[in-house]
Design an enzyme around this catalytic site. Structure first.
Site, PDB file in Angstrom:
ATOM      1  N   CYS A  43      90.479  60.460 102.581  1.00  0.00           N
ATOM      2  CA  CYS A  43      89.812  59.160 102.638  1.00  0.00           C
ATOM      3  C   CYS A  43      88.428  59.334 103.240  1.00  0.00           C
ATOM      4  O   CYS A  43      88.265  60.062 104.222  1.00  0.00           O
ATOM      5  CB  CYS A  43      90.646  58.231 103.521  1.00  0.00           C
ATOM      6  SG  CYS A  43      89.916  56.606 103.757  1.00  0.00           S
ATOM      7  N   HIS A  81      95.664  53.380  97.042  1.00  0.00           N
ATOM      8  CA  HIS A  81      94.974  53.713  98.293  1.00  0.00           C
ATOM      9  C   HIS A  81      93.924  52.647  98.646  1.00  0.00           C
ATOM     10  O   HIS A  81      93.846  52.181  99.789  1.00  0.00           O
ATOM     11  CB  HIS A  81      94.328  55.101  98.132  1.00  0.00           C
ATOM     12  CG  HIS A  81      93.503  55.569  99.285  1.00  0.00           C
ATOM     13  ND1 HIS A  81      93.834  56.691 100.020  1.00  0.00           N
ATOM     14  CD2 HIS A  81      92.358  55.080  99.835  1.00  0.00           C
ATOM     15  CE1 HIS A  81      92.913  56.859 100.983  1.00  0.00           C
ATOM     16  NE2 HIS A  81      92.002  55.894 100.884  1.00  0.00           N
TER      17      HIS A  81
HETATM   18 ZN    ZN Z   1      90.325  55.377 101.921  1.00  0.00          ZN
END
Ligand code: ZN
Length: 169
Positions: free
Chosen positions: A96, A138
């Site tokens: 991320c 996500h």
């Molecule tokens: Zn992320």
């Protein structure tokens, strides 16, 4: 267009729930343009508005199943996205932009159908498989204040990351 700062883990905004977008106005379009530029510049595959400090339900995803297209055309803007169908399962590595240098093993659906609005407010449905399905899940998680590290069955060790780098992965 302008680059926006990507908020990192530890910033409480990443744990908050984003609100629905109700005005499909110039302000939203500027946000989306900036998110596209920020995503490309960070070399990521997806970005959610709270990652740039805006608690609104908007995400941008690069559909990596369409690699033959110019990158600008691989980008999908999804406003108020909702997963309406999901099936299958994939277990793999995930990272991320808000948690730099950290990778974990996360199980996600292999295939999802997402209903969303475009920047003008028109509803559409889009399908994602593999990495794109993972990315939709996500980014939508970000809109509910969830990071992948909560979902990871384990986080990769430094040794594992170094081994991958040596193998050119
Ligand atoms: Zn992320």
């Amino acid at each position: 267009m302008a680059l926006r700062n990507i908020r990192e883990e530890g910033d409480s905004i990443l744990l908050k729930k984003s609100r629905q977008v109700t005005d499909f106005n110039k302000r939203l379009h500027t946000l989306l343009d900036d998110m596209r530029e920020t995503l490309l510049s960070a070399d990521g595959v997806g970005l959610a508005a709270p990652q740039v400090g805006v608690l609104r339900r908007a995400i941008v995803v690069i559909d990596t199943n369409k690699e033959e297209l110019p990158v600008e055309e691989q980008m999908i803007e999804l406003i108020n996205p909702e997963i309406i169908e999901s099936d299958g399962e994939q277990t793999g590595q995930e990272g991320c932009l808000s948690v730099p240098g950290v990778y974990g093993i996360v199980t996600r659906p292999e295939h999802v159908i997402v209903r969303a609005q475009d920047r003008l407010g028109n509803f559409f449905e889009v399908e994602g498989t593999g990495l794109t399905a993972r990315c939709f899940c996500h980014e939508i998680d970000h809109l509910d204040g969830h990071l992948f590290t909560e979902r990871a069955e384990r986080i990769l060790t430094q040794e594992e990351l170094e081994a991958q780098q040596e193998n050119g992965q």
